[in-house]
Write a protein that holds these residues in place. Structure first.
Motif, PDB file in Angstrom:
ATOM      1  N   PHE A  31      22.649  40.994  48.569  1.00  0.00           N
ATOM      2  CA  PHE A  31      23.070  40.156  47.447  1.00  0.00           C
ATOM      3  C   PHE A  31      22.417  40.633  46.144  1.00  0.00           C
ATOM      4  O   PHE A  31      21.211  40.928  46.100  1.00  0.00           O
ATOM      5  CB  PHE A  31      22.682  38.709  47.739  1.00  0.00           C
ATOM      6  N   ARG A  32      23.220  40.653  45.057  1.00  0.00           N
ATOM      7  CA  ARG A  32      22.725  41.144  43.757  1.00  0.00           C
ATOM      8  C   ARG A  32      23.529  40.490  42.647  1.00  0.00           C
ATOM      9  O   ARG A  32      24.614  40.937  42.287  1.00  0.00           O
ATOM     10  CB  ARG A  32      22.866  42.670  43.720  1.00  0.00           C
ATOM     11  N   ASP A  33      22.994  39.397  42.100  1.00  0.00           N
ATOM     12  CA  ASP A  33      23.669  38.644  41.041  1.00  0.00           C
ATOM     13  C   ASP A  33      23.349  39.272  39.682  1.00  0.00           C
ATOM     14  O   ASP A  33      22.216  39.257  39.224  1.00  0.00           O
ATOM     15  CB  ASP A  33      23.206  37.186  41.081  1.00  0.00           C
ATOM     16  N   MET A  34      24.393  39.821  39.035  1.00  0.00           N
ATOM     17  CA  MET A  34      24.226  40.483  37.735  1.00  0.00           C
ATOM     18  C   MET A  34      24.696  39.611  36.580  1.00  0.00           C
ATOM     19  O   MET A  34      24.882  40.095  35.468  1.00  0.00           O
ATOM     20  CB  MET A  34      25.005  41.800  37.736  1.00  0.00           C
ATOM     21  N   SER A  35      24.873  38.315  36.814  1.00  0.00           N
ATOM     22  CA  SER A  35      25.457  37.452  35.787  1.00  0.00           C
ATOM     23  C   SER A  35      24.479  37.065  34.680  1.00  0.00           C
ATOM     24  O   SER A  35      24.887  36.672  33.594  1.00  0.00           O
ATOM     25  CB  SER A  35      26.021  36.178  36.429  1.00  0.00           C
ATOM     26  N   GLU A  36      23.175  37.162  34.936  1.00  0.00           N
ATOM     27  CA  GLU A  36      22.177  36.786  33.934  1.00  0.00           C
ATOM     28  C   GLU A  36      21.581  38.037  33.297  1.00  0.00           C
ATOM     29  O   GLU A  36      20.960  38.867  33.975  1.00  0.00           O
ATOM     30  CB  GLU A  36      21.087  35.922  34.571  1.00  0.00           C
ATOM     31  N   VAL A  37      21.768  38.167  31.983  1.00  0.00           N
ATOM     32  CA  VAL A  37      21.419  39.390  31.258  1.00  0.00           C
ATOM     33  C   VAL A  37      19.946  39.756  31.409  1.00  0.00           C
ATOM     34  O   VAL A  37      19.596  40.935  31.568  1.00  0.00           O
ATOM     35  CB  VAL A  37      21.769  39.231  29.757  1.00  0.00           C
ATOM     36  N   GLN A  38      19.064  38.774  31.395  1.00  0.00           N
ATOM     37  CA  GLN A  38      17.633  39.058  31.396  1.00  0.00           C
ATOM     38  C   GLN A  38      17.152  39.728  32.684  1.00  0.00           C
ATOM     39  O   GLN A  38      16.037  40.271  32.720  1.00  0.00           O
ATOM     40  CB  GLN A  38      16.817  37.787  31.142  1.00  0.00           C
ATOM     41  N   PHE A  39      17.971  39.696  33.746  1.00  0.00           N
ATOM     42  CA  PHE A  39      17.559  40.317  35.017  1.00  0.00           C
ATOM     43  C   PHE A  39      18.298  41.624  35.306  1.00  0.00           C
ATOM     44  O   PHE A  39      18.123  42.197  36.375  1.00  0.00           O
ATOM     45  CB  PHE A  39      17.796  39.341  36.176  1.00  0.00           C
ATOM     46  N   GLN A  40      19.110  42.107  34.373  1.00  0.00           N
ATOM     47  CA  GLN A  40      19.934  43.283  34.647  1.00  0.00           C
ATOM     48  C   GLN A  40      19.145  44.585  34.675  1.00  0.00           C
ATOM     49  O   GLN A  40      19.656  45.604  35.124  1.00  0.00           O
ATOM     50  CB  GLN A  40      21.076  43.367  33.629  1.00  0.00           C
ATOM     51  N   SER A  41      17.911  44.562  34.189  1.00  0.00           N
ATOM     52  CA  SER A  41      17.093  45.776  34.205  1.00  0.00           C
ATOM     53  C   SER A  41      15.990  45.724  35.258  1.00  0.00           C
ATOM     54  O   SER A  41      15.090  46.561  35.267  1.00  0.00           O
ATOM     55  CB  SER A  41      16.477  46.018  32.825  1.00  0.00           C
ATOM     56  N   ALA A  42      16.061  44.744  36.153  1.00  0.00           N
ATOM     57  CA  ALA A  42      15.039  44.618  37.196  1.00  0.00           C
ATOM     58  C   ALA A  42      15.060  45.841  38.109  1.00  0.00           C
ATOM     59  O   ALA A  42      16.083  46.493  38.297  1.00  0.00           O
ATOM     60  CB  ALA A  42      15.289  43.340  38.010  1.00  0.00           C
ATOM     61  N   ALA A  43      13.906  46.145  38.686  1.00  0.00           N
ATOM     62  CA  ALA A  43      13.790  47.321  39.548  1.00  0.00           C
ATOM     63  C   ALA A  43      14.595  47.140  40.830  1.00  0.00           C
ATOM     64  O   ALA A  43      14.814  46.021  41.296  1.00  0.00           O
ATOM     65  CB  ALA A  43      12.318  47.559  39.881  1.00  0.00           C
ATOM     66  N   ALA A  44      15.027  48.259  41.370  1.00  0.00           N
ATOM     67  CA  ALA A  44      15.759  48.222  42.642  1.00  0.00           C
ATOM     68  C   ALA A  44      14.816  47.811  43.767  1.00  0.00           C
ATOM     69  O   ALA A  44      13.638  48.153  43.757  1.00  0.00           O
ATOM     70  CB  ALA A  44      16.363  49.588  42.938  1.00  0.00           C
TER      71      ALA A  44
END
Length: 512
Positions: free
Chosen positions: A282-295
């Motif tokens: 699961f990988r929710d990309m809907s919130e901008v502030q978390f789009q650069s989180a590490a893999a």
């Protein structure tokens, strides 16, 4: 096309004139709209209401909106579900869409105006079940036709995605075909079928999750429920059809998942299972502030066929939030991939009393050689190390697994390694399946294939032939040769023919 355009111009320009509210007709400029001569004998054609049939008009000012399903004007729908729990969830989504459009539901196929089968394509046996079911429905449709009570039949889901052409053309029994990402289009497809057309939509989507549609639970008042959190799969295991029938991985926004789980808790549901083809990726990309989180880090010794994707809120965060909604609601999830069990997920399962201490770890085989052929991304040793790590982190955990027997090239030694893995791990539950061979190519080893100047595939026999250059000896066409082929038959995408001779581009152009 040009001749058609000239014909329209010869007839003179047209204008569109509204005859009455909800109806439109074409009128020739400068002529009376009253039918004259033989025109009066022609039946009236469809008006705008015909094409907009099924679109509810807004209520008059001051009147409340009708409740979903309060009208039976569009007919009764009967739904049958086959296959995995994801298909059960898909059935609930499809019904939510149809109910909102004005359909009602029936539990009896004999009284339905529309019969929809939500299908599975993971094994050949699942598809054969649907073909057999369609034969039963063929007789029902014939009886309804004789009684002037038309019946529309639709195939939804994975089989629709995989076999659209064959489903539509086989005995012309099926009226609509909709893939897993096309359920929003069901009202339009059914409206087309009502006018006598076959209709299909099997387009796969990169972002469809039906996040805004709350599924209508088929067992009202039940104490267990399933919540879909993501769709599709990127793993590309060599035996699996899911990436091709359900598309690439995409996840629902966490907010919509929490809303659904909270609603189920308020309804008295005591156990929720989070669903996905690869649920723990699961990988929710809907919130901008978390789009650069590490893999995230994969399980030790595991790899993927794709580059690990950074960014987004991950499964550990979702599991944490879901488990906080109701301490008295059990949480499960399925089906995971063994590669996606980072320590934070395992520790969360150990800490939260309402997250069930049961994990599904699909092994598929106990042989490293077979696992490599399956493109599973791990060895037998890495899998056993993960099992030991899980048991150390979650004491008393219950483990289940999937296995495939008789995979391509599997030897008796490979099979015995699988048996020994079963004995060593001592699963609580095991799901064992014989390998289901997919349809082989219709092109046999005695045929060759090439493409013509229009980029259409041409299939022809691999046989001795003459050489247009004047060589008296017969030759065989080789990869890279140009050949002349006389086309004798065609399908929707392929031409078949007989081989005339080997040639060159220059000689072929000179002949024309």
């Amino acid at each position: 096309m040009r001749a058609w355009a000239r014909t329209l111009r010869a007839a003179g320009p047209f204008r569109w004139a509204a005859a009455r509210p909800g109806a439109v007709r074409a009128a020739h400029r400068g002529q009376s709209e009253r039918p004259q001569g033989r025109r009066a004998e022609l039946p009236s054609g469809p008006d705008l209401r015909h094409f907009l049939r099924g679109v509810a008009a807004p209520p008059p000012a001051g009147e409340p909106e009708p409740e979903p399903g309060s009208t039976s004007g569009l007919g009764k729908v009967y739904l049958e579900t086959y296959g995995c729990q994801m298909n059960v969830n898909d059935t609930e989504i499809a019904w939510a869409i149809l109910q909102k459009s004005g359909y009602t539901r029936t539990k009896e196929a004999d009284e339905a105006d529309v019969i929809l089968l939500v299908t599975c394509s993971v094994r050949d046996k699942a598809e054969q079940t649907i073909w057999n079911r369609l034969q039963h429905l063929k007789a029902l449709k014939a009886r309804r036709h004789q009684a002037c009570l038309p019946l529309r039949i639709g195939i939804l889901g994975c089989m629709a995605e995989r076999l659209k052409e064959e489903i539509l053309h086989r005995e012309k029994l099926v009226d609509i075909v909709a893939g897993p990402d096309a359920y929003r289009d069901l009202p339009r497809l059914l409206a087309m079928a009502e006018s006598g057309q076959q209709a299909a939509n099997v387009l796969l989507s990169l972002d469809e999750t039906y996040a805004d549609i709350l599924p209508v639970q088929t067992s009202a008042g039940g104490k267990t429920a399933f919540v879909s959190i993501m769709r599709g799969c990127d793993n590309m295991c060599s035996y699996c059809i899911v990436p091709f029938t359900r598309g690439r991985e995409r996840s629902r926004p966490i907010a919509s998942i929490l809303q659904e789980v909270k609603m189920l808790s308020d309804q008295g549901v005591k156990e929720v299972t989070l669903l996905g083809q690869n649920v723990n990726s699961f990988r929710d990309m809907s919130e901008v502030q978390f789009q650069s989180a590490a893999a995230p880090v994969l399980s030790r010794g595991f790899s993927t066929v794709y580059k690990t994707k950074p960014g987004g809120l991950r499964f550990a965060h979702l599991l944490d939030q879901v488990s906080r909604i109701d301490p008295e609601m059990r949480i499960r999830f399925t089906s995971p991939h063994p590669k996606d069990f980072p320590d934070e997920v395992l520790q969360l399962i150990q800490e939260r009393h309402n997250i069930c201490k049961q994990l599904h770890l699909p092994a598929q085989s106990g042989s490293t050689r077979v696992l490599e052929a399956m493109r599973r991304g791990y060895t037998r040793e890495a899998y056993l190390e993960l099992v030991q790590h899980v048991r150390n982190t979650i004491p008393g955990v219950s483990l289940s697994s999937d296995f495939i027997a008789g995979f391509c090239g599997e030897t008796e030694e490979d099979h015995q390694q699988t048996v020994s893995l079963l004995r060593e791990v001592r699963y609580s539950i095991g799901f064992l399946f014989a390998y289901s061979m997919r349809q082989p190519s219709k092109r046999s080893a005695s045929e060759l294939c090439g493409r013509n100047d229009g980029n259409i595939k041409v299939i022809f026999p691999d046989a001795d032939t003459e050489d247009a250059g004047g060589c008296k000896a017969l030759v065989r066409a080789q990869p890279g040769d140009y050949v002349l082929v006389k086309v004798t038959s065609a399908s929707s995408q392929t031409l078949k023919g007989v081989l005339l001779c080997r040639t060159t581009l220059s000689r072929s152009a000179a002949c024309h």
